[in-house]
Design a protein around this motif. Structure first.
Motif, mmCIF file in Angstrom:
data_model
loop_
_atom_site.group_PDB
_atom_site.id
_atom_site.type_symbol
_atom_site.label_atom_id
_atom_site.label_comp_id
_atom_site.label_asym_id
_atom_site.label_seq_id
_atom_site.Cartn_x
_atom_site.Cartn_y
_atom_site.Cartn_z
ATOM 1 N N SER A 1 -8.124 81.285 56.251
ATOM 2 C CA SER A 1 -9.044 82.418 56.394
ATOM 3 C C SER A 1 -8.322 83.754 56.266
ATOM 4 N N ASP A 2 -7.044 83.811 56.675
ATOM 5 C CA ASP A 2 -6.287 85.056 56.488
ATOM 6 C C ASP A 2 -5.044 84.851 55.608
ATOM 7 N N ASN A 3 -4.954 83.677 54.959
ATOM 8 C CA ASN A 3 -3.877 83.363 54.011
ATOM 9 C C ASN A 3 -2.485 83.524 54.605
ATOM 10 N N THR A 4 -2.281 82.980 55.799
ATOM 11 C CA THR A 4 -0.970 83.029 56.435
ATOM 12 C C THR A 4 -0.464 81.619 56.698
ATOM 13 N N VAL A 5 0.841 81.512 56.859
ATOM 14 C CA VAL A 5 1.470 80.244 57.201
ATOM 15 C C VAL A 5 2.610 80.515 58.188
ATOM 16 N N ALA A 6 2.784 79.596 59.112
ATOM 17 C CA ALA A 6 3.921 79.617 60.034
ATOM 18 C C ALA A 6 4.612 78.265 59.884
ATOM 19 N N VAL A 7 5.914 78.290 59.606
ATOM 20 C CA VAL A 7 6.685 77.058 59.410
ATOM 21 C C VAL A 7 7.736 76.963 60.495
ATOM 22 N N ARG A 8 7.793 75.800 61.140
ATOM 23 C CA ARG A 8 8.801 75.523 62.163
ATOM 24 C C ARG A 8 9.627 74.328 61.716
ATOM 25 N N MET A 9 10.875 74.299 62.147
ATOM 26 C CA MET A 9 11.743 73.170 61.876
ATOM 27 C C MET A 9 12.382 72.753 63.180
ATOM 28 N N ALA A 10 12.506 71.441 63.397
ATOM 29 C CA ALA A 10 13.161 70.924 64.601
ATOM 30 C C ALA A 10 14.066 69.768 64.207
ATOM 31 N N PHE A 11 15.196 69.674 64.868
ATOM 32 C CA PHE A 11 16.102 68.547 64.673
ATOM 33 C C PHE A 11 15.563 67.357 65.453
ATOM 34 N N LEU A 12 15.470 66.195 64.797
ATOM 35 C CA LEU A 12 14.908 65.022 65.456
ATOM 36 C C LEU A 12 15.928 64.294 66.322
ATOM 37 N N ARG A 13 17.180 64.364 65.955
ATOM 38 C CA ARG A 13 18.232 63.714 66.746
ATOM 39 C C ARG A 13 19.238 64.769 67.162
ATOM 40 N N GLY A 14 19.700 64.656 68.358
ATOM 41 C CA GLY A 14 20.687 65.622 68.840
ATOM 42 C C GLY A 14 20.026 66.657 69.729
ATOM 43 N N ASN A 15 20.834 67.330 70.457
ATOM 44 C CA ASN A 15 20.358 68.324 71.402
ATOM 45 C C ASN A 15 20.696 69.717 70.881
ATOM 46 N N PHE A 16 19.956 70.161 69.889
ATOM 47 C CA PHE A 16 20.185 71.464 69.281
ATOM 48 C C PHE A 16 19.230 72.477 69.906
ATOM 49 N N ALA A 17 19.753 73.627 70.276
ATOM 50 C CA ALA A 17 18.931 74.640 70.933
ATOM 51 C C ALA A 17 18.073 75.428 69.937
ATOM 52 N N ASN A 18 18.576 75.611 68.723
ATOM 53 C CA ASN A 18 17.821 76.445 67.779
ATOM 54 C C ASN A 18 16.699 75.653 67.121
ATOM 55 N N LYS A 19 15.575 76.312 66.943
ATOM 56 C CA LYS A 19 14.426 75.758 66.241
ATOM 57 C C LYS A 19 13.976 76.817 65.242
ATOM 58 N N PRO A 20 14.486 76.737 64.011
ATOM 59 C CA PRO A 20 14.172 77.752 63.005
ATOM 60 C C PRO A 20 12.670 77.923 62.788
ATOM 61 N N TYR A 21 12.299 79.152 62.449
ATOM 62 C CA TYR A 21 10.891 79.528 62.365
ATOM 63 C C TYR A 21 10.736 80.583 61.272
ATOM 64 N N GLY A 22 9.613 80.558 60.605
ATOM 65 C CA GLY A 22 9.325 81.583 59.606
ATOM 66 C C GLY A 22 7.834 81.768 59.429
ATOM 67 N N VAL A 23 7.431 82.934 58.953
ATOM 68 C CA VAL A 23 6.026 83.213 58.678
ATOM 69 C C VAL A 23 5.922 83.771 57.265
ATOM 70 N N GLY A 24 4.744 83.592 56.671
ATOM 71 C CA GLY A 24 4.574 84.079 55.317
ATOM 72 C C GLY A 24 3.114 84.188 54.933
ATOM 73 N N THR A 25 2.914 84.546 53.671
ATOM 74 C CA THR A 25 1.560 84.678 53.128
ATOM 75 C C THR A 25 1.371 83.663 52.011
ATOM 76 N N CYS A 26 0.144 83.218 51.845
ATOM 77 C CA CYS A 26 -0.162 82.166 50.877
ATOM 78 C C CYS A 26 -1.274 82.615 49.926
ATOM 79 N N SER A 27 -1.300 81.953 48.801
ATOM 80 C CA SER A 27 -2.402 82.144 47.863
ATOM 81 C C SER A 27 -2.785 80.777 47.300
ATOM 82 N N LYS A 28 -4.051 80.637 47.017
ATOM 83 C CA LYS A 28 -4.552 79.392 46.444
ATOM 84 C C LYS A 28 -4.182 79.375 44.973
ATOM 85 N N VAL A 29 -3.677 78.238 44.501
ATOM 86 C CA VAL A 29 -3.304 78.081 43.094
ATOM 87 C C VAL A 29 -4.528 77.617 42.343
ATOM 88 N N LYS A 30 -4.892 78.356 41.301
ATOM 89 C CA LYS A 30 -6.103 78.027 40.551
ATOM 90 C C LYS A 30 -5.778 77.364 39.250
#
Length: 129
Positions: free
Chosen positions: A100-129
């Protein structure tokens, strides 16, 4: 190169299945030290509740899909990524796409291990025609 492949695949997918919708997303803010790609592509098939994801770092992979209502979708996929220090890391990406507002938020997490950082990003999207 992958962006060209994304556009070609998206056009093919839309002609192959009427319910498939493709999105191209560019990240505008990244907190990731390279874990969050500058661009993402998503193919969503509402009739089968399935999705595919790609980025400027990876080719197309199958993803889990959830329709969260109100034009919001969650797309989740796992990858094996190489770490700078050596070795591989199993990671999970989650994209929350709001059409509805053409936004995206992407998160990444490590599945194994005890890592403190969880990378994150936001962006804008457009529909491909």
């Amino acid at each position: 190169m992958k962006l060209i492949l994304f556009v070609a695949a998206a056009v093919f997918a839309q002609t192959a299945a009427a319910e498939t919708i493709a999105y191209h997303c560019k990240m505008t803010k990244q907190d990731a030290h390279g874990w969050i790609a500058p661009e993402y592509g998503f193919q969503i098939d509402l009739s089968t509740a399935s999705a595919m994801a790609a980025s400027s770092y990876q080719d197309w992979v199958k993803a889990k899909f959830k329709d969260r209502g109100a034009n919001r979708y969650r797309i989740v996929w796992n990858l094996d990524r190489k770490m700078v220090a050596g070795g591989n890391a199993r990671v999970r990406y989650q994209a929350n796409l709001n059409t509805s507002d053409n936004t995206v938020a992407v998160r990444m997490a490590f599945l194994r291990g005890n890592f403190a950082n969880k990378p994150y990003g936001v962006g804008t999207c457009s529909k491909v025609k």
